[in-house]
Design a protein around this motif. Structure first.
Motif, PDB file in Angstrom:
ATOM      1  N   UNK A   1       8.283  10.367   3.980  1.00 33.70           N
ATOM      2  CA  UNK A   1       7.128   9.480   3.883  1.00 33.70           C
ATOM      3  C   UNK A   1       6.932   8.592   5.098  1.00 33.70           C
ATOM      4  N   UNK A   2       7.896   8.591   6.033  1.00 37.58           N
ATOM      5  CA  UNK A   2       7.810   7.684   7.177  1.00 37.58           C
ATOM      6  C   UNK A   2       6.595   7.971   8.057  1.00 37.58           C
ATOM      7  N   UNK A   3       6.367   9.232   8.371  1.00 41.55           N
ATOM      8  CA  UNK A   3       5.232   9.588   9.226  1.00 41.55           C
ATOM      9  C   UNK A   3       3.917   9.227   8.543  1.00 41.55           C
ATOM     10  N   UNK A   4       3.808   9.532   7.255  1.00 43.23           N
ATOM     11  CA  UNK A   4       2.578   9.201   6.515  1.00 43.23           C
ATOM     12  C   UNK A   4       2.368   7.690   6.453  1.00 43.23           C
ATOM     13  N   UNK A   5       3.464   6.949   6.301  1.00 40.34           N
ATOM     14  CA  UNK A   5       3.350   5.488   6.234  1.00 40.34           C
ATOM     15  C   UNK A   5       2.850   4.918   7.559  1.00 40.34           C
ATOM     16  N   UNK A   6       3.365   5.440   8.657  1.00 41.28           N
ATOM     17  CA  UNK A   6       2.926   4.954   9.967  1.00 41.28           C
ATOM     18  C   UNK A   6       1.454   5.290  10.208  1.00 41.28           C
ATOM     19  N   UNK A   7       1.048   6.472   9.773  1.00 41.57           N
ATOM     20  CA  UNK A   7      -0.355   6.859   9.911  1.00 41.57           C
ATOM     21  C   UNK A   7      -1.247   5.958   9.075  1.00 41.57           C
ATOM     22  N   UNK A   8      -0.791   5.676   7.863  1.00 40.39           N
ATOM     23  CA  UNK A   8      -1.563   4.793   6.987  1.00 40.39           C
ATOM     24  C   UNK A   8      -1.677   3.400   7.584  1.00 40.39           C
ATOM     25  N   UNK A   9      -0.582   2.901   8.164  1.00 43.95           N
ATOM     26  CA  UNK A   9      -0.606   1.572   8.766  1.00 43.95           C
ATOM     27  C   UNK A   9      -1.647   1.491   9.873  1.00 43.95           C
ATOM     28  N   UNK A  10      -1.759   2.548  10.663  1.00 45.55           N
ATOM     29  CA  UNK A  10      -2.770   2.568  11.727  1.00 45.55           C
ATOM     30  C   UNK A  10      -4.175   2.500  11.153  1.00 45.55           C
ATOM     31  N   UNK A  11      -4.399   3.222  10.050  1.00 43.05           N
ATOM     32  CA  UNK A  11      -5.714   3.210   9.406  1.00 43.05           C
ATOM     33  C   UNK A  11      -6.040   1.819   8.846  1.00 43.05           C
TER      34      UNK A  11
ATOM     35  N   UNK B   1       0.834  -1.201   0.000  1.00 39.66           N
ATOM     36  CA  UNK B   1       0.000   0.000   0.000  1.00 39.66           C
ATOM     37  C   UNK B   1       0.868   1.251   0.000  1.00 39.66           C
ATOM     38  N   UNK B   2       0.293   2.341  -0.463  1.00 45.90           N
ATOM     39  CA  UNK B   2       0.970   3.624  -0.451  1.00 45.90           C
ATOM     40  C   UNK B   2       0.749   4.337   0.875  1.00 45.90           C
ATOM     41  N   UNK B   3       1.700   5.196   1.304  1.00 48.19           N
ATOM     42  CA  UNK B   3       1.479   5.996   2.505  1.00 48.19           C
ATOM     43  C   UNK B   3       0.493   7.126   2.228  1.00 48.19           C
ATOM     44  N   UNK B   4       0.026   7.774   3.297  1.00 49.20           N
ATOM     45  CA  UNK B   4      -0.959   8.842   3.127  1.00 49.20           C
ATOM     46  C   UNK B   4      -2.334   8.245   3.175  1.00 49.20           C
ATOM     47  N   UNK B   5      -2.709   7.658   4.311  1.00 48.03           N
ATOM     48  CA  UNK B   5      -3.867   6.765   4.418  1.00 48.03           C
ATOM     49  C   UNK B   5      -5.179   7.357   3.938  1.00 48.03           C
ATOM     50  N   UNK B   6      -5.432   8.629   4.231  1.00 55.44           N
ATOM     51  CA  UNK B   6      -6.752   9.218   3.985  1.00 55.44           C
ATOM     52  C   UNK B   6      -7.393   8.841   2.669  1.00 55.44           C
ATOM     53  N   UNK B   7      -6.861   9.374   1.564  1.00 55.91           N
ATOM     54  CA  UNK B   7      -7.462   9.135   0.255  1.00 55.91           C
ATOM     55  C   UNK B   7      -7.345   7.679  -0.161  1.00 55.91           C
ATOM     56  N   UNK B   8      -6.180   7.047   0.128  1.00 54.60           N
ATOM     57  CA  UNK B   8      -5.989   5.662  -0.285  1.00 54.60           C
ATOM     58  C   UNK B   8      -6.988   4.733   0.401  1.00 54.60           C
TER      59      UNK B   8
END
Length: 332
Positions: free
Chosen positions: A211-221, A180-187
């Motif tokens: 991209x690390x912070x966005x990736x961690x946020x996406x992983x939580x989502x 998956x791509x980082x940046x959870x919201x739209x994805x």
């Protein structure tokens, strides 16, 4: 198709023997043979597969998917190189998108997997999908068996990441990895529930630098999304990890999770049961192909088909009635 293929059983036995001895050229020729649509080549391919079948089934079959741009090839290149460095032999069956107009394909995987392309313990085979369901090459299963017979113990099947290809590949492998791509919201809004349902592990890629912070946020989502889905097996809940194929971060943890998965599935009996069901589904799939080919080749069907198709298209003949009419001409 290589003109060197002949109907000689001795030649097929010789090719099978070379393949079993790990000759890469023999493996390449064997896959070319199983991909051929010529009836004579199909007979030879079946003879070869029967010859090597006893040496198959020992590899870890892993499907890898993700949307275009997620970094599949880079991640596979790094992941596969880690495995060969650890003593594994890795085969990559990269299924390419084929043009629906020309039937051509983009066979660029060897340039996109620069490390594996020159690794003596790796084998990369791009296969045009030729319009099969979900963009998955029709003969990927046979290709996997040949790679196993040639001594490869890890097989990575890269999908095109579109349509039904994910489901099709998930039905032929032991483990299904979704990038998956980082940046959870739209994805997350656009993610297909079906992909989450068949994932055995989700890896949020490009977890490096900014991209690390966005990736961690996406992983939580993604973890939250998985929590509302019933797991496919009572013995496994898909983990969500952050990785970087480019920076080689987190991929050892992915391999560790694959090992845990294999141990649990084998201990529970799910591993062998799944493979047995896949073999049965493969048999029925091939039988359906043969029956459809025989039906279309039937002279009575060929004579009636144009008028029947026109009637169905115009709406003057129900599809169900048309199917029954054609089936009766075929004797069923």
């Amino acid at each position: 198709m290589n003109a060197g293929f002949t109907s000689s059983r001795d030649n097929i036995d010789d090719l099978a023997e070379q393949l079993l001895n790990g000759h890469r050229a023999a493996l390449a020729r064997g896959i070319t043979l199983v991909e051929s649509r010529k009836p004579a080549h199909r007979e030879q391919a079946e003879a070869m597969l029967t010859r090597v079948m006893g040496s198959t089934g020992n590899a870890f079959r892993i499907g890898v998917t993700g949307v275009p741009g997620v970094g599949k090839s880079t991640t596979i290149d790094t992941f596969g190189s880690n495995l060969t460095a650890a003593g594994h032999k890795v085969a990559v069956l990269a299924v390419d998108p084929s043009s629906t107009r020309t039937g051509g394909s983009i066979l660029g995987d060897k340039t996109r997997m620069a490390q594996l392309a020159v690794d003596c313990n790796a084998f990369i085979r791009p296969s045009p999908s030729a319009g099969t369901l979900g963009g998955v090459a029709a003969k990927t299963r046979e290709s996997m068996l040949l790679c196993e017979a040639a001594g490869f113990d890890v097989i990575l099947v890269e999908t095109v990441g579109i349509g039904q290809s994910e489901t099709t590949v998930a039905q032929m492998v032991d483990f299904f990895l979704v990038l998956m791509l980082p940046g959870a919201g739209d994805e997350l809004q656009g993610i297909k529930k079906g992909v989450l349902e068949i994932a055995d592990l989700i890896a949020v890629n490009k977890a490096e630098g900014d991209g690390l912070v966005r990736a961690r946020s996406a992983a939580s989502e993604y973890r939250a999304a998985l929590n509302i889905l019933a797991p496919r097996s009572q013995h496994w809940s898909p983990p969500v990890l952050t990785v970087s194929g480019l920076a080689n971060e987190g991929l050892d943890e992915v391999w560790g999770q694959l090992g845990i998965f294999k141990e649990r599935m084998q201990a529970s009996g799910d591993w062998d049961n799944k493979r047995a069901e896949q073999q049965l589904a493969w048999m029925w799939g091939l039988l359906n192909e043969k029956l459809q080919a025989a039906l279309k080749a039937n002279p009575d069907i060929q004579a009636a088909l144009p008028n029947v198709e026109r009637a169905v298209k115009s709406g003057s003949l129900p599809a169900s009635t048309a199917a029954s009419k054609l089936a009766s001409l075929f004797g069923i």
